[in-house]
Design an enzyme around this catalytic site. Sequence first.
Site, PDB file in Angstrom:
ATOM      1  CD  GLU A 212       2.066   4.611  -4.649  1.00  0.00           C
ATOM      2  OE1 GLU A 212       1.495   3.512  -4.654  1.00  0.00           O
ATOM      3  OE2 GLU A 212       3.240   4.773  -5.055  1.00  0.00           O
TER       4      GLU A 212
ATOM      5  CD  GLU B  23       3.810  -3.877  -6.985  1.00  0.00           C
ATOM      6  OE1 GLU B  23       3.384  -3.480  -5.894  1.00  0.00           O
ATOM      7  OE2 GLU B  23       4.109  -3.117  -7.921  1.00  0.00           O
TER       8      GLU B  23
ATOM      9  CG  ASP C 191       5.159   0.786  -2.327  1.00  0.00           C
ATOM     10  OD1 ASP C 191       5.975   1.465  -2.963  1.00  0.00           O
ATOM     11  OD2 ASP C 191       4.039   0.490  -2.768  1.00  0.00           O
TER      12      ASP C 191
END
Length: 708
Positions: A402, A300, A374
């Site tokens: 998240e 990332e 993820d």
Amino acid sequence: MPFRFLFLLLVFVAAAHRSVADDGYRLWLKYDLITDVAQRNAYRQAAQFIAADGRTSVLKTAASELQRGLQGLLGQPVPVVAKAEAGSTKRGILLLVSPTANVPGTAQSKDGYRILTQGRNLVVTGRSEAGVLYGVFALLRQLQTRQPVAQLATASSPRIQYRMLNHWDNPNGTVERGYAGSSIWKWYELPNNLDPRYTDYARANASIGINGVTINNVNASARYLTPEYLQKVKALAGVFRPYGIRVYLSVFWAAPKIIGGLKTSDPLDPQVKQWWAAKTEEIYKVIPDFGGFLVKANSEGEPGPQDYGRNHADGANMLADALGKHDGIVMWRAFVYKANSKGDRFKEAYEEFKPLDGKFSPKVLVQVKNGPIDFQSREPFHPLFGAMPKTPLVLEVQITQEYLGFATHLVYLAPMFKECLDADTQTKGAGSTVAKVVDGSVDQHRISGIAGVANIGSDRNWTGHPMGQANWYAFGRLAWDYNLTSAAIATEWAKMTLTPEPKAVATIVDVMTKSRDIYVRYTTPLGLHHIMGQSIHYGPEPWLAQAGRPDWTSVYYHKADSLGLGFNRTATGSNALALYSPGVQKLWGDPKTCPPNYLLWFHHVGWKQPLPTGRTLWNELVNRYYTGADSVTWMQQRWASVKPAVDPALYNDVTSRLQIQRQEALWWRDACVLYFQTYARQPIPAPFTPPTRTLAEVKNLVDLYQLK
């Protein structure tokens, strides 16, 4: 003081304490007076003194914590005396460190403890000071949950050696993916001002067996390696040390260039090697018990060894060499993926790390997320588990929510952690579970680790949602013993944190253990994944087709079209299924045998295809969205029933968040059903009523969250 007056005074103090609203700060370390007089007196008889064998910092912490807990629970002071002063006329609790103590376990047994009745006394013993500390918290848990202590005989050792919390905290006080306020670390005040909260944080971690903390974000700043910040880290390490907790740092790969003045960060460059070796020596001079490094590299946008044509093993081994003879480790994250619109992100970590098996230093552990994408609300276990027998793997799970509703949704995560830990890789035959890969027993590794991304912030109650505390607690308990059940952990936590009233506890545990499946039903049923809003990852956005990279969109994952729904990862698709053992491939490879919860992870299924439930894919999808949203109403009703048994402030906080959760469950339901209906072109099946709002209206609602 007459006994009657003393008793009335204690009752008054207890009542006064209960009149103060519970703000959640004490977490599960509530040592309130036991109101059952007979039980309290039985405990008092068993705990008339505390005798500690030694005065080291961790043992002093153990004695202090036991004294604090007993005084609160029993309503009277319990003196700490030298072992020689214990005498034989009273019954008390002895704290003993014995390197030869008969404690269960093998590699991790140095942290184990035993609690036994010896003559008139209770003895808490361990092979190390930390073992005694963990035994003290286990004994207090026994009292907090109102268990008998007469003739007590119990023992336990952690199954995993490195039990880590990973903080994603930044030096400017923000927290990446944090939903409980800003960072608890006040970097601009350190090292001169030590917030008492740091000590309470350490107490909470020690109480559940966590022995390591990475205090900064994996998207790291080189600032933490400067002399100024090492003094700040040293101050925190000084607070944590008496609780058996070591400090670790996430490191920025390009630090030799950023703060070292070098022209490169190539791990094979001699100057780079020398820089890291010198920096590591500097760290250990400041923090002698420093734990080691956590690294996110070439992921990332983060720099890493691949920038110089090197691989992950080259980078990790260079840091391991820098550690030298110090008792430290390198945890190298396997969360890597390249932007490839025609590929499958599911496969990329495997393809990069599998060829490196056996090439890592003995000081290196590869840190692997529980699933291949993820931290989705439900993922199949990561294919690297069982595929790297020559390399110890750290299991990384996310405690902060998240993709699970942030701090507005009640989602108890122990079932999710257990789902991964209990998954059978079958790589060494049946029973080669992820848990046994991680603890090293499958491949006979001498070191093992597990890490949880912390949900802790500056909110007074630590986790935003009061029930989020249970996820911190559950992670620690499962890191210690992954054989514990989700219900058993929830029961402990509820009794210690919310209420000892049995009927209320049973109701709360019922809600908790079902909450994760309910969340999945109204957000990503049947194996849907990664269809949330972009950027902040909040709310539904299954129509997302444009983002910074293709694998950040929703359409990349759900593959909806006029024929059906789901990502074909069989041999006729991306063939990601081939990364697993033959037994797992056989189970998941046929849509008829694939568990419904993983169906759309591995198969593109026709809208009218009948499922084992007796419904077509479309009808089952709608059924799950609707019943999932309706189940939040059930959660509200069940929670309302425990009102008399729970502190009013905590009760009202959870109640208000459940109202938000109900609204957002309907938001998810309407957005996904209306969007996928444009492909399925079928009506909403009976008995469900079509949404009253249009797809355009729901899209507009989602767009509000993307405005700057």
